[in-house]
Structures are given as C-alpha cells and as structure tokens.
Design a protein around this motif. Structure first.
Motif, mmCIF file in Angstrom:
data_model
loop_
_atom_site.group_PDB
_atom_site.id
_atom_site.type_symbol
_atom_site.label_atom_id
_atom_site.label_comp_id
_atom_site.label_asym_id
_atom_site.label_seq_id
_atom_site.Cartn_x
_atom_site.Cartn_y
_atom_site.Cartn_z
ATOM 1 N N UNK A 172 14.356 3.242 9.115
ATOM 2 C CA UNK A 172 14.247 1.778 9.021
ATOM 3 C C UNK A 172 13.119 1.284 9.918
ATOM 4 N N UNK A 173 13.095 1.818 11.143
ATOM 5 C CA UNK A 173 12.045 1.414 12.095
ATOM 6 C C UNK A 173 10.656 1.716 11.507
ATOM 7 N N UNK A 174 10.512 2.909 10.921
ATOM 8 C CA UNK A 174 9.201 3.282 10.368
ATOM 9 C C UNK A 174 8.861 2.412 9.146
ATOM 10 N N UNK A 175 9.843 2.139 8.311
ATOM 11 C CA UNK A 175 9.611 1.285 7.129
ATOM 12 C C UNK A 175 9.041 -0.067 7.545
ATOM 13 N N UNK A 176 9.518 -0.572 8.698
ATOM 14 C CA UNK A 176 9.118 -1.915 9.149
ATOM 15 C C UNK A 176 7.821 -1.912 9.975
ATOM 16 N N UNK A 177 7.362 -0.709 10.413
ATOM 17 C CA UNK A 177 6.175 -0.643 11.291
ATOM 18 C C UNK A 177 4.951 -1.380 10.747
ATOM 19 N N UNK A 178 4.591 -1.203 9.487
ATOM 20 C CA UNK A 178 3.355 -1.854 9.024
ATOM 21 C C UNK A 178 3.387 -3.367 9.154
ATOM 22 N N UNK A 179 4.591 -3.948 9.160
ATOM 23 C CA UNK A 179 4.689 -5.417 9.228
ATOM 24 C C UNK A 179 4.333 -5.960 10.609
ATOM 25 N N UNK B 118 -0.761 -8.734 -11.846
ATOM 26 C CA UNK B 118 -1.502 -7.710 -11.083
ATOM 27 C C UNK B 118 -0.927 -7.586 -9.672
ATOM 28 N N UNK B 119 -0.488 -6.393 -9.316
ATOM 29 C CA UNK B 119 -0.060 -6.075 -7.953
ATOM 30 C C UNK B 119 -1.190 -5.262 -7.328
ATOM 31 N N UNK B 120 -1.755 -5.774 -6.223
ATOM 32 C CA UNK B 120 -2.864 -5.054 -5.586
ATOM 33 C C UNK B 120 -2.302 -3.894 -4.766
ATOM 34 N N UNK B 121 -2.943 -2.740 -4.893
ATOM 35 C CA UNK B 121 -2.546 -1.533 -4.162
ATOM 36 C C UNK B 121 -3.747 -0.596 -4.161
ATOM 37 N N UNK B 122 -3.615 0.519 -3.472
ATOM 38 C CA UNK B 122 -4.634 1.557 -3.573
ATOM 39 C C UNK B 122 -4.305 2.430 -4.779
ATOM 40 N N UNK B 123 -5.225 3.327 -5.107
ATOM 41 C CA UNK B 123 -4.989 4.216 -6.242
ATOM 42 C C UNK B 123 -4.127 5.420 -5.886
ATOM 43 N N UNK B 124 -3.915 5.646 -4.579
ATOM 44 C CA UNK B 124 -3.013 6.712 -4.100
ATOM 45 C C UNK B 124 -2.706 6.355 -2.656
ATOM 46 N N UNK B 125 -1.985 7.212 -1.941
ATOM 47 C CA UNK B 125 -1.585 6.865 -0.583
ATOM 48 C C UNK B 125 -2.759 6.631 0.360
ATOM 49 N N UNK B 126 -2.562 5.702 1.301
ATOM 50 C CA UNK B 126 -3.589 5.441 2.321
ATOM 51 C C UNK B 126 -3.786 6.710 3.151
ATOM 52 N N UNK B 127 -5.046 7.000 3.489
ATOM 53 C CA UNK B 127 -5.355 8.267 4.155
ATOM 54 C C UNK B 127 -5.183 8.156 5.667
ATOM 55 N N UNK C 51 0.845 -1.196 0.000
ATOM 56 C CA UNK C 51 0.000 0.000 0.000
ATOM 57 C C UNK C 51 0.881 1.247 0.000
ATOM 58 N N UNK C 52 0.596 2.146 -0.919
ATOM 59 C CA UNK C 52 1.331 3.410 -0.921
ATOM 60 C C UNK C 52 1.093 4.144 0.396
ATOM 61 N N UNK C 53 2.161 4.693 0.978
ATOM 62 C CA UNK C 53 2.130 5.349 2.298
ATOM 63 C C UNK C 53 1.786 4.377 3.422
ATOM 64 N N UNK C 54 2.161 3.099 3.240
ATOM 65 C CA UNK C 54 1.806 2.087 4.246
ATOM 66 C C UNK C 54 2.508 2.314 5.576
ATOM 67 N N UNK C 55 3.573 3.116 5.581
ATOM 68 C CA UNK C 55 4.301 3.396 6.823
ATOM 69 C C UNK C 55 3.920 4.764 7.376
ATOM 70 N N UNK C 56 2.653 5.127 7.310
ATOM 71 C CA UNK C 56 2.297 6.505 7.649
ATOM 72 C C UNK C 56 1.314 6.661 8.794
ATOM 73 N N UNK C 57 0.539 7.716 8.690
ATOM 74 C CA UNK C 57 -0.215 8.201 9.858
ATOM 75 C C UNK C 57 -1.414 7.380 10.282
ATOM 76 N N UNK C 58 -1.847 6.396 9.481
ATOM 77 C CA UNK C 58 -2.954 5.544 9.948
ATOM 78 C C UNK C 58 -2.463 4.561 11.014
#
Ligand code: CP3
Length: 341
Positions: A52-59, A309-318, A21-28
């Motif tokens: 690095x820590x933030x990149x890995x947060x969504x996991x 097909x790579x599943x993703x959103x159409x823009x960054x997650x809100x 997901x685009x912006x998967x390491x963000x404010x949600x």
C-alpha cells in the motif's frame, strides 16, 4: 465524485485527459530505491501494508489520475501451487513443459489468490482521494504461460514457442486454467475497490497472427467475457505486437492500450467509436529529459482526440528516468484545456 479516468474509459467529455504511468510505483522514485535497500521486491509485494505504501509513493510527487496496486503478474500464481522468485524478473522453481506438468497443477486454492493484493487494494482505496481511480491488474494467460513454460524471461521465448508448436493441447489446458484463475482474481480486485483492471499481454508479440488466433484468442476471449459480465471495465494492453493490434481490437474490452510502436491516432480513428485508447509515449523519451518529454507529450495530445484518451507511456517507466521528465509530462497534460467541455 466522478473520476476523470473512468469518464475517459466511458468516452465521456472530460475537462482534461487523465494520466497514469505503467510501473509508476517503481525504481525511478528515490523513496522506492530507499525501501529496496531494506526489503527485497518479493517482501514488498507480499506485505499488504508495504505494498500500500509503495502504491501511494508516486502521489508524493505527481497528481496522477490513477493508482495501480503494487504487485506482480506472478502474485496470484501460488493459488495454482506455483513457486517462484525474482532474479530480478520472475524465475519459476519447476517450469511446466509437459501435459503431465499441467495436469499435476493443483485445483485453484482461493485462499492463496494473492490475499495481500486484495488487502492492499482495500487499504489504498481508503487512502486515495475520491477523484483518483484505483486500478487492478493481471498478466494475460499467454504472458503468464511464457514465464511458467520458459521458467524465466528469455528473449523471444523459444522454449515456449516450441511447447506451443509441439504440445498445443497441453498449452490449451494451461491457458484454460490461467484464464479461469485470472477472471476470478480480477473480479476479486474489483470487489476490493479497483475501478478498472488492466490485462498485461507483454509477450503477445512472439507469435504469428494465425498461431495467436488458433492458440491464444479463445482463452483471452473467455477471460475478458467473464470479467465483462461482472461489469468490471477492462483495459487490454499488448506490447511489441503491432501485427496483432487489429486482432486485439476485435476482443471485448473498454480500452485498447498500445505501446509506442503502434500509431495510436490511427488506432483511435479505426476504433474510437467503441473503445477508448491508452498510451503511448516511448518510455525512453523520458530518459532524454524534460524538453524531449514535453515535445513528445505535445505531439501526442495534438494527434489523439481527447475524448476517450488516457495518457500513458507505451510500456513501464524505466529505472533512471529523471523526475523532471515526469513533471514535464504532467505539466503538458494538465495545461491542455479541452474545448467544448
Ligand atoms: O505499475 C506498477 O507500478 C505496478 C507494479 C508492477 C510490477 N510488475 C512491479 C515490479 C506491475 C504492473 C508489474 C507487471 C509485470 N511484471 C509485467 C507486465 C508489465 C510489463 O512490464 O510488461 C511483467 C512482464 C512482469 C514480470 C516482471 N516482474 C519482470 C520482467 C521483472 C523484472 C524486470 C523489471 O522490470 O524489473 C519483474 C520484477 C518487478 N515487478 C519489479 C517491479 C517494481 C522490479 C523489482 C525490483 O524492485 O527490483
């Protein structure tokens, strides 16, 4: 070990479709919001350990098939002597408005080409499971120029469009510098462990097609060619530009990534023989909750051929997206079994 995301980029058979997901390491993410109480965004993005820590947060929450390094499209621009802050979007100290401004940019300083991003990629690669792909990225020359000329993100970028109309040579000189720098940057990211790179052309859509062809295409083509010659898989993303989709589809890349305004199934029908596609659930659907997300995911999976097909959103997650919606998306993608593989 083979990576699902890379298999999909190559349009090879997969047991299920990959998802990131685009912006998967963000404010949600609650952990991101906690970190932001202690650190400014720029502090997070310019410190390799924190990035690095933030990149890995969504996991911690979701088994995404790709990690995208936590940085910003502005991160490499100190190599051209450009100073900026985030407020909350990029705000450039001295906007570029004349040919003299472009000529005055210092020659690229490799030492300032986001060494923290390169280090974060190396650290992230070491921490990721072998089957998870690592993605690098950059802003497309035009989207970077949008911030540099306008000075900040402004609706429809009128100062940028005026600059393009009145000073096309100066624009061309600026795009040439940005394109060369971004090619170098993406290749360095691949050398540091990125399996593929995404080029974000978020503001592509503010130009009409003939102007895009004349002013933008040559520079994007050079960037993509240079990265392609280096053997780095390229994901080309454009936002809010359905009128440019076919022009982008004629550019050299492995993956065409579109937003929710584009009919991705039709895009795949036209170009699926030579390109993978990525996208394209409307990020706002996830704000609507788990049931709405599940319905949108099921519809997407039904319409788009699973190969390539790579599943993703159409823009960054809100920001404000419920974690339950992301979980519903993951569940929908993971519950699909693809026949014949
Ligand atoms: O996908 C990821 O998780 C990786 C991180 C990432 C960020 N920016 C972090 C960020 C990526 C891939 C970007 C790219 C980016 N940055 C783009 C292209 C993608 C797109 O959204 O179209 C653009 C146009 C920018 C410029 C930018 N940076 C804007 C407009 C903003 C402010 C608006 C916003 O989304 O908050 C930023 C700041 C920024 N970049 C944040 C993050 C997580 C928010 C900073 C914060 O924590 O307050």
């Amino acid at each position: 070990m083979s990576k699902l995301l890379i298999d999909a980029i190559r349009r090879q058979p997969v047991p299920r479709r990959p998802l990131w997901i685009m912006r998967q390491a963000g404010r949600y993410l609650p952990e991101y919001r906690e970190l932001r109480k202690k650190y400014g965004f720029k502090e997070l993005a310019t410190n390799a350990e924190l990035a690095t820590e933030v990149t890995l947060l969504p996991f911690k929450h979701f088994p995404f098939d790709g990690a995208i390094v936590f940085a910003d499209i502005m991160s490499p621009l100190p190599a051209l002597g450009i100073e900026f802050e985030f407020a909350p979007g990029p705000a450039v100290a001295k906007p570029i408005r004349t040919a003299a401004d472009v000529a005055a940019l210092p020659g690229p300083d490799e030492a300032k080409l986001a060494p923290e991003v390169i280090a974060a990629l190396t650290h992230t690669r070491a921490a990721l499971p072998a089957a998870t792909a690592l993605l690098g990225f950059c802003g497309a020359p035009w989207t970077l120029a949008a911030y540099l000329v306008e000075g900040r993100g402004v609706k429809d970028f009128p100062t940028l469009r005026a600059f393009a109309a009145a000073q096309p040579e100066a624009l061309s000189a600026l795009l040439e510098k940005l394109s060369a720098l971004m090619a170098r940057y993406l290749i360095k990211q691949a050398q540091a462990g990125a399996d593929a790179v995404q080029i974000f052309d978020s503001w592509a859509g503010v130009l009409a097609l003939p102007d895009w062809e004349r002013l933008i295409r040559p520079h994007l083509q050079t960037l993509l060619d240079t990265v392609g010659v280096a053997g780095v898989p390229r994901i080309l993303f454009l936002q809010n530009a359905p009128h440019l989709m076919e022009a982008y589809a004629s550019l050299p890349c492995e993956v065409l990534a579109c937003d929710w305004r584009t009919d991705i199934a039709a895009l795949q029908q036209r170009h699926g023989a030579t390109r993978a596609v990525q996208g394209n659930i409307d990020p706002a659907v996830l704000l609507g909750g788990a049931d709405a997300t599940r319905a949108a995911a099921d519809a997407l999976l039904a319409q788009v051929n699973p190969i390539g097909h790579i599943v993703n959103l159409g823009h960054g997650i809100l920001p404000g997206t419920p974690l339950e919606s992301v979980a519903a998306l993951v569940a929908a993608v993971h519950s699909e079994t693809i026949r014949g593989s």
